[in-house]
Motif scaffolding. Structure first.
Motif, PDB file in Angstrom:
ATOM      1  N   ALA A 143      77.389  51.588  27.626  1.00  0.00           N
ATOM      2  CA  ALA A 143      76.836  51.736  26.289  1.00  0.00           C
ATOM      3  C   ALA A 143      75.600  50.835  26.266  1.00  0.00           C
ATOM      4  CB  ALA A 143      77.846  51.275  25.255  1.00  0.00           C
ATOM      5  N   VAL A 144      74.449  51.418  25.929  1.00  0.00           N
ATOM      6  CA  VAL A 144      73.240  50.601  25.932  1.00  0.00           C
ATOM      7  C   VAL A 144      73.267  49.632  24.744  1.00  0.00           C
ATOM      8  CG1 VAL A 144      71.750  52.216  27.139  1.00  0.00           C
ATOM      9  CG2 VAL A 144      71.893  52.336  24.645  1.00  0.00           C
ATOM     10  N   GLU A 148      68.888  59.534  22.266  1.00  0.00           N
ATOM     11  CA  GLU A 148      70.337  59.608  22.452  1.00  0.00           C
ATOM     12  C   GLU A 148      70.708  59.090  23.834  1.00  0.00           C
ATOM     13  OE1 GLU A 148      71.525  63.698  22.046  1.00  0.00           O
ATOM     14  OE2 GLU A 148      70.458  63.948  20.165  1.00  0.00           O
ATOM     15  N   HIS A 149      71.912  58.557  23.907  1.00  0.00           N
ATOM     16  CA  HIS A 149      72.416  58.041  25.176  1.00  0.00           C
ATOM     17  C   HIS A 149      73.892  58.424  25.280  1.00  0.00           C
ATOM     18  CE1 HIS A 149      72.995  55.201  28.505  1.00  0.00           C
ATOM     19  NE2 HIS A 149      74.123  54.871  27.913  1.00  0.00           N
ATOM     20  N   TYR A 150      74.260  59.108  26.368  1.00  0.00           N
ATOM     21  CA  TYR A 150      75.655  59.530  26.535  1.00  0.00           C
ATOM     22  C   TYR A 150      76.255  58.923  27.793  1.00  0.00           C
ATOM     23  CZ  TYR A 150      74.545  63.120  23.105  1.00  0.00           C
ATOM     24  OH  TYR A 150      74.164  63.783  21.963  1.00  0.00           O
ATOM     25  N   THR A 151      77.537  58.615  27.711  1.00  0.00           N
ATOM     26  CA  THR A 151      78.278  58.115  28.859  1.00  0.00           C
ATOM     27  C   THR A 151      79.357  59.140  29.200  1.00  0.00           C
ATOM     28  OG1 THR A 151      77.952  55.910  27.973  1.00  0.00           O
ATOM     29  CG2 THR A 151      79.522  56.118  29.752  1.00  0.00           C
ATOM     30  N   PRO A 153      82.678  59.984  31.200  1.00  0.00           N
ATOM     31  CA  PRO A 153      83.814  59.520  31.995  1.00  0.00           C
ATOM     32  C   PRO A 153      84.084  60.516  33.127  1.00  0.00           C
ATOM     33  CG  PRO A 153      84.373  59.741  29.649  1.00  0.00           C
ATOM     34  CD  PRO A 153      83.087  60.437  29.864  1.00  0.00           C
ATOM     35  N   TYR A 194      76.453  67.379  31.555  1.00  0.00           N
ATOM     36  CA  TYR A 194      75.771  68.421  30.784  1.00  0.00           C
ATOM     37  C   TYR A 194      75.836  68.060  29.307  1.00  0.00           C
ATOM     38  CZ  TYR A 194      75.190  72.941  28.444  1.00  0.00           C
ATOM     39  OH  TYR A 194      74.776  73.950  27.624  1.00  0.00           O
ATOM     40  N   ILE A 195      74.704  68.216  28.616  1.00  0.00           N
ATOM     41  CA  ILE A 195      74.721  67.983  27.181  1.00  0.00           C
ATOM     42  C   ILE A 195      73.724  68.932  26.510  1.00  0.00           C
ATOM     43  CG2 ILE A 195      72.928  66.168  26.883  1.00  0.00           C
ATOM     44  CD1 ILE A 195      76.424  65.640  25.592  1.00  0.00           C
ATOM     45  N   GLU A 198      81.202  59.677  25.282  1.00  0.00           N
ATOM     46  CA  GLU A 198      80.753  58.657  24.340  1.00  0.00           C
ATOM     47  C   GLU A 198      79.256  58.781  24.194  1.00  0.00           C
ATOM     48  OE1 GLU A 198      83.000  54.586  23.983  1.00  0.00           O
ATOM     49  OE2 GLU A 198      82.683  55.061  26.085  1.00  0.00           O
ATOM     50  N   GLN A 237      75.561  57.342  21.950  1.00  0.00           N
ATOM     51  CA  GLN A 237      74.898  56.440  21.001  1.00  0.00           C
ATOM     52  C   GLN A 237      73.629  57.134  20.515  1.00  0.00           C
ATOM     53  OE1 GLN A 237      75.066  53.224  24.089  1.00  0.00           O
ATOM     54  NE2 GLN A 237      75.044  51.957  22.262  1.00  0.00           N
TER      55      GLN A 237
END
Lengths: 160, 103
Positions: free
Chosen positions: A42-43, A112-115, A117, A123-124, B58, B60
């Protein structure tokens, strides 16, 4: 539509250098491993204050991301409404851990920033705002390294 | 009061595709209202999607995410009837969690 509201952009860029000092320091801490690993997934919220792509990359610990053709960035060539620009990022890089979407000409670069798992595909599909014509960048962290791809989007009516 | 996230998910060949539409104004803090006053920033900062309690995504957000944020992604596993939840938090500290079953 809302053009006058975008006038803060140039002004805020003048302060970019000042903000960059703080962000650079954060990046240094990350590089030196002085911050816990969770701060990388998480940034830090400070990264969202970065005005330029360079500042944002530094703050995220990816100083010079390499261009990669294993990332697909699907954006329209022309967006009639900057308030909703569809963006699809697909990373074919093994071990894709994070995808970030940035815009060079927005008041703040990181949108936006995605992590991801284990088990979630790299893909987003999302929608972002663009204040004016600019470059959308997909920054991918895979196997501990940063990669990117950029595409220009012409915006006919800015959305801020 | 916030409005519920619309979420739809389908499982095909062992992969679940999730589509979500959150309901949020996503004010940047740079827009002016009709009287010329700045509308304060109000936007979702964090999202989390869980499948049967396990985190599958997750995210942000900053201020450059469109009003009523749309999201589509895929994860391995999941079958019809499994529970998905999407939680968000905004910069005012408001939170909400909505759930849907995989169809």
């Amino acid at each position: 539509m809302h053009e006058p509201d975008c006038n803060t952009i140039d002004l805020s860029r003048r302060h970019a250098l000042k903000a960059g000092v703080g962000l650079g320091l954060f990046g240094m801490f990350v590089t030196l491993g002085l911050l816990p690993k969770s701060a990388l997934a998480a940034v830090d919220r400070k990264v969202f204050e970065a005005k330029t792509l360079k500042e944002a990359f530094q703050a995220m610990g990816g100083l010079a991301p390499a261009d990669s053709n294993l990332i697909n960035l699907d954006v329209p060539e022309t967006a009639e409404n900057g308030a909703t620009v569809p963006v699809i990022v697909e990373s074919k890089l093994p071990q894709t851990e994070q995808i970030s979407i940035l815009v060079d000409k927005n008041p703040t670069a990181l949108a936006e920033h995605y992590t991801f798992p284990e088990g979630t595909e790299g893909y987003i599909s999302t929608r972002i705002k663009m204040a004016q014509t600019g470059t959308v960048v997909a920054l991918v962290k895979a196997g501990g390294k940063f990669y990117k791809i950029s595409r220009e989007v012409k915006v006919t009516a800015g959305g801020c | 009061m916030s409005n519920p996230t619309k979420m739809k998910a389908t499982a095909t060949n062992g992969v679940t595709e999730v589509r979500a539409l959150m309901q949020h104004e996503m004010e940047t803090g740079r827009r002016k209202d009709e009287s010329g006053n700045l509308v304060p920033a109000w936007y979702i900062t964090d999202i989390k999607v869980q499948h049967n309690g396990r985190t599958v995504l997750e995210g942000q957000y900053g201020t450059s995410v469109s009003k009523n944020p749309f999201l589509m992604f895929r994860f391995k596993g999941g079958k019809a009837g499994d529970k998905l939840t999407l939680s968000w938090t905004d910069n005012r500290g408001e939170k909400r969690t909505d759930e849907a079953a995989i169809g």
